[in-house]
Scaffold this motif. Structure first.
Motif, mmCIF file in Angstrom:
data_model
loop_
_atom_site.group_PDB
_atom_site.id
_atom_site.type_symbol
_atom_site.label_atom_id
_atom_site.label_comp_id
_atom_site.label_asym_id
_atom_site.label_seq_id
_atom_site.Cartn_x
_atom_site.Cartn_y
_atom_site.Cartn_z
ATOM 1 N N PHE A 1 35.172 66.816 55.257
ATOM 2 C CA PHE A 1 34.351 66.722 54.045
ATOM 3 C C PHE A 1 34.450 68.069 53.353
ATOM 4 N N TYR B 1 34.304 74.954 50.940
ATOM 5 C CA TYR B 1 33.959 74.819 52.341
ATOM 6 C C TYR B 1 34.572 73.538 52.887
ATOM 7 N N LEU C 1 28.779 82.859 53.446
ATOM 8 C CA LEU C 1 27.819 82.271 54.385
ATOM 9 C C LEU C 1 28.504 81.793 55.654
ATOM 10 N N GLN D 1 33.815 70.749 56.120
ATOM 11 C CA GLN D 1 32.933 70.314 57.190
ATOM 12 C C GLN D 1 33.667 69.263 58.005
ATOM 13 N N LEU E 1 33.635 78.325 55.615
ATOM 14 C CA LEU E 1 34.101 78.838 54.329
ATOM 15 C C LEU E 1 35.613 78.979 54.346
ATOM 16 N N ARG F 1 29.990 68.601 62.354
ATOM 17 C CA ARG F 1 30.003 70.059 62.516
ATOM 18 C C ARG F 1 29.353 70.755 61.330
ATOM 19 N N GLY F 2 29.230 72.064 61.447
ATOM 20 C CA GLY F 2 28.743 72.874 60.335
ATOM 21 C C GLY F 2 29.843 73.134 59.332
ATOM 22 N N LEU F 3 29.520 73.917 58.328
ATOM 23 C CA LEU F 3 30.466 74.210 57.269
ATOM 24 C C LEU F 3 31.252 75.482 57.575
ATOM 25 N N PHE G 1 27.606 79.342 58.752
ATOM 26 C CA PHE G 1 26.663 78.276 59.043
ATOM 27 C C PHE G 1 26.514 78.059 60.543
ATOM 28 N N GLY G 2 25.325 77.641 60.936
ATOM 29 C CA GLY G 2 25.117 77.140 62.273
ATOM 30 C C GLY G 2 25.686 75.736 62.399
ATOM 31 N N GLN G 3 25.607 75.204 63.615
ATOM 32 C CA GLN G 3 26.208 73.894 63.890
ATOM 33 C C GLN G 3 25.403 72.749 63.301
ATOM 34 N N PHE H 1 20.677 72.772 58.474
ATOM 35 C CA PHE H 1 21.571 73.885 58.753
ATOM 36 C C PHE H 1 20.914 75.197 58.355
ATOM 37 N N LEU I 1 33.507 70.621 50.434
ATOM 38 C CA LEU I 1 32.405 70.893 49.524
ATOM 39 C C LEU I 1 32.711 72.132 48.690
#
Lengths: 112, 112
Positions: free
Chosen positions: B88, B36, A100, B38, B46, B42-44, A102-104, A88, B90
């Motif tokens: 998920f 975060y 932040l 997820q 916030l 996929r990405g995270l 994030f990208g995929q 990522f 985090l």
């Protein structure tokens, strides 16, 4: 709104080959992060790029940042199986609070 | 050295039930703390961040809430879970003026 796009999203490659993962972002930022995630696990920090032209290397991985092009690359040299993971990139949207985006993610599979 | 803990590690809850996830950090003081989520594959995203006790910033509208009752404790809660809350979760921390965010081991939540 800041958007972060990675490509490719899936990458299957042979051991010993070289490849590059691209990370584009939509608005100005001079801080970019690369993380690695193994299946079912948390995120591990790989690189922090803090200025235009920054380049960092660790083993077979090298990351660079071009803030003018709003592009970061993660280059893999002579891939080995242990590098199989999801990678990522993330861009800092608001420096003081470090929010932040994030990208995929790019799922990388390295075959023997 | 610093350590971040999350519990539980996994959780299966019915729709409409309450939720409480806990994150604690050891070995540092006055950290910035983040939650975060997820979604699968996929990405995270916030959800919340905190720069101090009782100071919570929400990043996306949702039925989740966060609290920081102590300097190194961050709690994610819901009064009534939705199916879309599965994912998920985090927790991450960073030094007040640090560059890196360090992620906890995560909590995998399944809402049925």
């Amino acid at each position: 709104e800041l958007k972060v796009e990675q490509n490719p999203l899936f990458l299957s490659m042979q051991e010993g080959k070289n490849y590059t993962i691209y990370c584009n972002y939509s608005t100005t930022s001079d801080r970019l992060y690369w993380y690695r995630q193994d299946p079912g696990k948390s995120l591990e920090s790989l690189f922090v790029l803090l200025s235009n032209g920054a380049v960092k290397q660790e083993g077979r991985l090298m990351a660079s940042l071009d803030t003018k092009a709003r592009l970061s690359t993660l280059h893999i040299t002579a891939a080995v199986h242990d590098l199989s993971a999801t990678y990522f990139c993330a861009v800092d949207r608001f420096r003081r609070a470090q929010k932040l985006v994030f990208g995929q993610g790019t799922r990388l599979t390295i075959n023997p | 050295s610093q350590t971040i803990h999350q519990w539980p590690a996994t959780l299966v809850q019915p729709v409409g039930s309450p939720l409480s996830l806990e994150c604690t950090v050891e070995g540092t003081s006055n950290p910035n703390l983040y939650w975060y989520r997820q979604a699968a594959g996929r990405g995270l995203q916030l959800l919340f961040y905190s720069v101090g006790i009782g100071q919570i910033s929400s990043e996306v509208p949702q039925n989740l809430s966060a609290s920081r009752p102590q300097d190194r404790q961050f709690i994610l809660s819901s009064k009534k879970l939705l199916l879309s809350d599965s994912g998920f979760y985090l927790c991450a921390w960073r030094w007040e003026i640090g560059e890196l965010q360090y992620f906890g081991p995560g909590t995998r939540l399944t809402v049925l």
